[in-house]
Design an enzyme around this catalytic site. Sequence first.
Site, mmCIF file in Angstrom:
data_model
loop_
_atom_site.group_PDB
_atom_site.id
_atom_site.type_symbol
_atom_site.label_atom_id
_atom_site.label_comp_id
_atom_site.label_asym_id
_atom_site.label_seq_id
_atom_site.Cartn_x
_atom_site.Cartn_y
_atom_site.Cartn_z
ATOM 1 C CE LYS A 20 -3.652 4.700 0.637
ATOM 2 N NZ LYS A 20 -2.298 4.583 0.926
ATOM 3 C CG ASP A 79 -1.637 1.241 1.396
ATOM 4 O OD1 ASP A 79 -3.100 1.107 0.739
ATOM 5 O OD2 ASP A 79 -1.385 2.326 2.187
ATOM 6 C CG HIS A 104 -4.442 9.814 0.668
ATOM 7 N ND1 HIS A 104 -3.021 9.455 0.207
ATOM 8 C CD2 HIS A 104 -4.686 9.306 1.742
ATOM 9 C CE1 HIS A 104 -2.532 9.120 1.354
ATOM 10 N NE2 HIS A 104 -3.320 8.640 1.991
ATOM 11 C CE1 TYR A 146 0.684 7.751 2.729
ATOM 12 C CE2 TYR A 146 1.043 5.605 1.887
ATOM 13 C CZ TYR A 146 0.276 6.279 2.694
ATOM 14 O OH TYR A 146 -0.941 6.043 3.223
HETATM 15 P P1 NDP Z 1 0.762 1.294 12.013
HETATM 16 O O1 NDP Z 1 -0.481 0.941 12.817
HETATM 17 O O2 NDP Z 1 1.001 0.140 11.047
HETATM 18 O O3 NDP Z 1 2.290 1.265 12.953
HETATM 19 C C1 NDP Z 1 3.375 1.512 12.435
HETATM 20 C C2 NDP Z 1 4.276 1.738 13.584
HETATM 21 O O4 NDP Z 1 4.232 0.770 14.269
HETATM 22 C C3 NDP Z 1 5.862 2.088 13.285
HETATM 23 O O5 NDP Z 1 6.129 2.951 14.016
HETATM 24 C C4 NDP Z 1 6.455 0.640 13.235
HETATM 25 O O6 NDP Z 1 7.697 1.079 14.082
HETATM 26 C C5 NDP Z 1 5.788 0.006 14.672
HETATM 27 N N1 NDP Z 1 5.747 -1.422 14.440
HETATM 28 C C6 NDP Z 1 5.087 -1.958 13.385
HETATM 29 N N2 NDP Z 1 5.283 -3.521 13.639
HETATM 30 C C7 NDP Z 1 5.665 -3.442 14.870
HETATM 31 C C8 NDP Z 1 5.616 -4.515 15.852
HETATM 32 N N3 NDP Z 1 5.702 -5.894 15.297
HETATM 33 N N4 NDP Z 1 6.016 -4.153 17.143
HETATM 34 C C9 NDP Z 1 6.162 -3.024 17.589
HETATM 35 N N5 NDP Z 1 6.202 -1.949 16.696
HETATM 36 C C10 NDP Z 1 5.574 -2.317 15.375
HETATM 37 O O7 NDP Z 1 0.655 2.535 11.401
HETATM 38 P P2 NDP Z 1 0.800 3.329 9.935
HETATM 39 O O8 NDP Z 1 0.110 4.610 10.038
HETATM 40 O O9 NDP Z 1 2.201 3.224 8.982
HETATM 41 O O10 NDP Z 1 -0.383 2.578 8.946
HETATM 42 C C11 NDP Z 1 -0.185 1.493 8.171
HETATM 43 C C12 NDP Z 1 -0.275 1.842 6.705
HETATM 44 O O11 NDP Z 1 -1.895 2.294 6.563
HETATM 45 C C13 NDP Z 1 0.660 3.043 6.283
HETATM 46 O O12 NDP Z 1 2.021 2.563 6.447
HETATM 47 C C14 NDP Z 1 -0.189 3.302 5.055
HETATM 48 O O13 NDP Z 1 0.187 2.567 3.926
HETATM 49 C C15 NDP Z 1 -1.547 3.344 5.470
HETATM 50 N N6 NDP Z 1 -2.198 4.580 5.888
HETATM 51 C C16 NDP Z 1 -3.108 5.154 5.163
HETATM 52 C C17 NDP Z 1 -3.783 6.517 5.693
HETATM 53 C C18 NDP Z 1 -4.608 6.988 4.754
HETATM 54 O O14 NDP Z 1 -5.056 7.998 4.934
HETATM 55 N N7 NDP Z 1 -5.349 6.310 3.814
HETATM 56 C C19 NDP Z 1 -3.381 7.059 6.679
HETATM 57 C C20 NDP Z 1 -2.123 6.206 7.606
HETATM 58 C C21 NDP Z 1 -1.659 5.179 7.133
HETATM 59 P P3 NDP Z 1 9.177 0.680 12.997
HETATM 60 O O15 NDP Z 1 8.811 0.851 11.438
HETATM 61 O O16 NDP Z 1 10.311 1.096 13.759
HETATM 62 O O17 NDP Z 1 8.894 -0.917 13.212
#
Ligand code: NDP
Length: 274
Positions: free
Chosen positions: A74, A44, A107, A49
């Site tokens: 998006k 995604d 988006h 981004y």
């Molecule tokens: P997430 O809920 O996926 O959380 C990501 C965070 O959690 C990062 O800081 C990561 O840190 C940490 N993390 C991931 N796996 C673990 C684990 N196993 N244990 C502990 N910490 C963990 O947040 P996102 O906001 O990234 O949401 C996911 C996706 O959704 C986005 O990447 C994007 O593709 C989409 N999105 C879409 C939006 C929209 O408006 N349409 C808005 C926001 C997100 P680290 O990288 O250090 O592991």
Amino acid sequence: MVRSIPLRGGTSIPQFGLGTYKLAPEQTQRTVEAALELGYRHVDTAAMYGNEREVGLALAASGLARDDVFVTTKLNNPDHDPDAARAAFERSLDALQLDQVDLYLIHWPLAHSTDYVATWATLIEIAATGRARAIGVSNFQPDHLRRIIDATGVTPAVNQVEIHPYLSQDPLRALHAGLGIVTEAWSPLARGKVLDDPVVEGIAARLGATPAQVVLAWHLRRGDVVFPKSTHPGRLAENLAATTIDLDAADAAALDGLNRDERTGSHPDHVEWP
Ligand code: NDP
């Protein structure tokens, strides 16, 4: 291991994938490559981004057949105007080095500053060319969904919205189910905020799983599509292994009980352009 969910338009989407928000361009290629190597088959991304090019490089380097990986991107907020949207779609395909995306989303609705019905009509036009296998929306509220469906007769394949145990969004999910829209849960881990919740930690300890796995298994049990983001190979593997965990009804109900309608990201009514 990863279930496929049918989408409007005749395609289907892997229920589990990789998110790429906040993946800096220099981290993106190696992270996406690592995920594809582990078995992820859904990525995604978004024009916003700034990492579509590196996602495309990773897809090309993986050697996987195009049809084996589901790619979503998006339309960015400045590009809602139909001509701008057509040009933005071309830029995304070019950056991704693809002839076709699997899913193209608006988006944000930007309901007070744009004519999102005209934007949706443009995505319908793009889908008719076959270069977006499915089209959908993100951050649309119930009235936005009803308005685009009433105006065009075309229902989005998905609505991608913030969902996690602190924001379970059950009324919106019920509306999606009634309309035949697949729910995608963004920030499924609430960007880490739910991981030290005592209920999550308690279930994880009992099951011998990690808190992230328990939360992801909860989403999967509810039937939503998830794509947690991580830059760490160990966490990418940990998150994917959530697809092997079955939560029972009691644990799922305990996680349902954590809802407090708390957002970690922006409220759709407060995002506008410019
Ligand atoms: P997430 O809920 O996926 O959380 C990501 C965070 O959690 C990062 O800081 C990561 O840190 C940490 N993390 C991931 N796996 C673990 C684990 N196993 N244990 C502990 N910490 C963990 O947040 P996102 O906001 O990234 O949401 C996911 C996706 O959704 C986005 O990447 C994007 O593709 C989409 N999105 C879409 C939006 C929209 O408006 N349409 C808005 C926001 C997100 P680290 O990288 O250090 O592991």
